[in-house]
Design an enzyme around this catalytic site. Structure first.
Site, short mmCIF file in Angstrom:
data_model
loop_
_atom_site.label_atom_id
_atom_site.label_comp_id
_atom_site.label_asym_id
_atom_site.label_seq_id
_atom_site.Cartn_x
_atom_site.Cartn_y
_atom_site.Cartn_z
N SER A 51 1.25 -1.10 0.23
CA SER A 51 0.05 -0.04 -0.28
C SER A 51 1.37 1.18 0.41
O SER A 51 0.18 2.58 -0.27
CB SER A 51 -1.04 -0.04 1.22
OG SER A 51 0.06 -0.07 2.29
N ASP A 353 -2.94 8.29 8.10
CA ASP A 353 -4.30 7.60 8.33
C ASP A 353 -3.99 6.52 9.73
O ASP A 353 -4.43 5.67 10.26
CB ASP A 353 -4.75 6.68 6.78
CG ASP A 353 -4.14 5.59 6.84
OD1 ASP A 353 -2.76 6.04 7.07
OD2 ASP A 353 -4.27 5.35 5.78
N HIS A 356 -0.03 4.98 6.91
CA HIS A 356 0.57 5.13 5.65
C HIS A 356 0.84 6.93 5.95
O HIS A 356 0.08 7.29 6.48
CB HIS A 356 -0.61 5.43 4.53
CG HIS A 356 -0.77 3.50 4.51
ND1 HIS A 356 -2.50 3.40 4.70
CD2 HIS A 356 -0.67 2.84 3.73
CE1 HIS A 356 -2.29 2.21 4.66
NE2 HIS A 356 -0.96 1.79 3.93
#
Ligand SMILES: *[C@@H]1O[C@H](CO)[C@@H](O)[C@H](O)[C@H]1NC(C)=O
Ligand SMILES: *[C@@H]1O[C@H](CO)[C@@H](O)[C@H](O)[C@H]1NC(C)=O
Ligand SMILES: *[C@@H]1O[C@H](CO)[C@@H](O)[C@H](O)[C@H]1NC(C)=O
Ligand SMILES: *[C@@H]1O[C@H](CO)[C@@H](O)[C@H](O)[C@H]1NC(C)=O
Ligand SMILES: *[C@@H]1O[C@H](CO)[C@@H](O)[C@H](O)[C@H]1NC(C)=O
Length: 385
Positions: A51, A353, A356
């Site tokens: 991610s 968040d 990240h």
């Protein structure tokens, strides 16, 4: 003594010209992705990972997923963009610096034309080791996507084939040698065990050689196919991530380092990085191949230690911008959504968040590997044209 441009030697003039070509767009102040014809040195960018690097593969599989709704993407794209950030990722800043468009996520492209500037194979949640490895270890694999590094390499072979057919080339050589490869993966391999309360010493630490070997095998495959420049980032200081700070809170001050991060998690990240660097050093290759270790660990540590100096707020170092409150604004998983507590200015936060990075932190990390000092050699210093 006084000097004038007429006294420049041809070599000095060439150097000046190169500097102007390299920095000219910055001083001119336009920031549109540049047309392909003016790509700076690499003509294609291929990336593999999780991610941190995924720019749309995951979301293309789950278009309605609520974890990536607003306010994701608000800073740069003005809408959720499939990226786990408020804006651009490190891979996007690398593309911009090479004057390439953002690479097409593999699952959103079809033809050679879609991939003429490269492709992004990264998938949120992806691991270096394959899903069956985790299944065999008794790990609940429902949250582990079946798109591990080997699968991403298979996707790459497919794109390479498409490009070869469309450019009518006999072999991979030209395509591979003018491409930059970014391969950052492995942290989810550990997360899958950490988040399922597995023993750190008995199960998690022994994973490191396996993860590192898997990354090494992928690099060997790429070199075998003709890759010349591969960037391999290490792990970030895991113990400074708000989500981990909240999950692994402790009343024992000795569990924290001077930066307020969880010491054993950071020690573990460094342990992984040492093993990774040893492996990179040992990969046999000829002198035309450059393997660049990306030192994300020390880049992140630098902004956490000296936030103000780098444009971040003091309370933006270890507190998520978007989350559900608590000391780190990251009480539960996936707590960043439209109803969350959102900081007024994401550009002064390191973490978006809970897990990240913000676009601002991504920009700092990208610059650290593009220009140094967090990569040796720096990416831009390897430009061959
Ligand atoms: C996505 O959500 C919209 C609105 O909630 C719904 O109409 C649509 O069918 C959903 N699509 C999928 C693929 O689930
Ligand atoms: C998964 O990885 C293991 C080694 O870690 C290997 O033995 C196995 O063949 C792989 N399975 C698949 C489906 O690729
Ligand atoms: C892990 O342990 C914590 C605290 O002991 C517990 O709240 C959580 O449910 C456990 N998670 C799993 C996946 O077993
Ligand atoms: C820390 O101490 C407080 C008060 O003694 C206790 O309520 C809390 O559960 C402890 N937290 C942890 C993570 O051990
Ligand atoms: C949004 O996040 C909050 C925590 O910040 C959570 O309580 C809520 O369930 C989430 N809403 C949705 C729709 O996921």
């Amino acid at each position: 003594m006084a000097s004038s441009s007429s006294s420049l030697s041809p070599a000095a003039f060439l150097l000046l010209l190169l500097l102007v070509l390299r920095y000219g767009d910055v001083s001119a102040g336009h920031n549109n992705p540049a047309p392909s014809s003016s790509s700076l040195c690499y003509t294609r960018l291929f990336s593999f990972g999780d991610s941190v690097t995924d720019t749309g593969n995951f979301v293309s599989l789950f278009p309605n997923i609520s974890v990536l709704g607003p306010p994701y993407g608000e800073t740069f794209f003005g809408r959720p963009s499939g990226r786990f950030s408020d804006g651009r990722l490190i891979v996007d800043f690398i593309a911009e610096a090479l004057r390439l468009p953002f690479s097409t996520p593999y699952l959103t492209g079809e033809t050679a034309d879609d991939f003429r500037h490269g492709a992004n194979f990264a998938m949120a949640g992806a691991t270096a080791l394959n899903q069956s490895f985790f299944k065999d270890m008794g790990i609940d694999v429902r949250s582990i996507p079946p798109y591990s590094l080997d699968v991403q390499l298979g996707w790459f072979r497919h794109v390479l084939q498409l490009l070869l057919e469309s450019t009518k080339q006999e072999d991979n050589k030209d395509i591979m040698s003018c491409s930059l490869f970014l391969l950052g993966i492995g942290v989810n391999d550990y997360n899958n065990f950490l988040f399922q309360n597995r023993s750190f010493t008995a199960e998690i630490k022994p994973l490191v050689p396996k993860v590192v070997e898997k990354i090494g095998n992928a690099i060997k495959v790429l070199i075998g196919l003709g890759a010349k420049t591969i960037v391999v980032p290490g792990n970030i200081p895991m113990g400074c991530r708000p989500r981990y700070l909240a999950m692994f809170q402790s009343n024992n001050s000795r569990d924290y380092d001077a930066d307020g991060c969880i010491r054993w998690l950071n020690d573990f990240a460094k342990f992984h990085n040492r093993a990774l660097k040893r492996m990179l050093y040992k990969i046999p290759h000829d002198p035309t191949v450059t393997i660049i270790y990306g030192d994300y660990y020390h880049a992140v540590q630098e902004i956490i230690r000296n936030p103000i100096q780098h444009g971040f707020a003091k309370d933006g170092a270890l507190t998520a911008c978007c989350g559900d409150g608590g000391p780190y604004n990251s009480g539960s998983a996936f707590s960043c959504n439209a109803t969350a507590v959102i900081c007024p200015d994401p550009s002064n936060h390191v973490i978006w968040d809970g897990i990240h990075f913000t676009e601002a932190a991504n920009k700092f990390l990208a610059s650290g590997v593009l220009d140094g000092p967090y990569a040796t050699p720096s990416i831009l210093s390897t430009c061959r044209r």
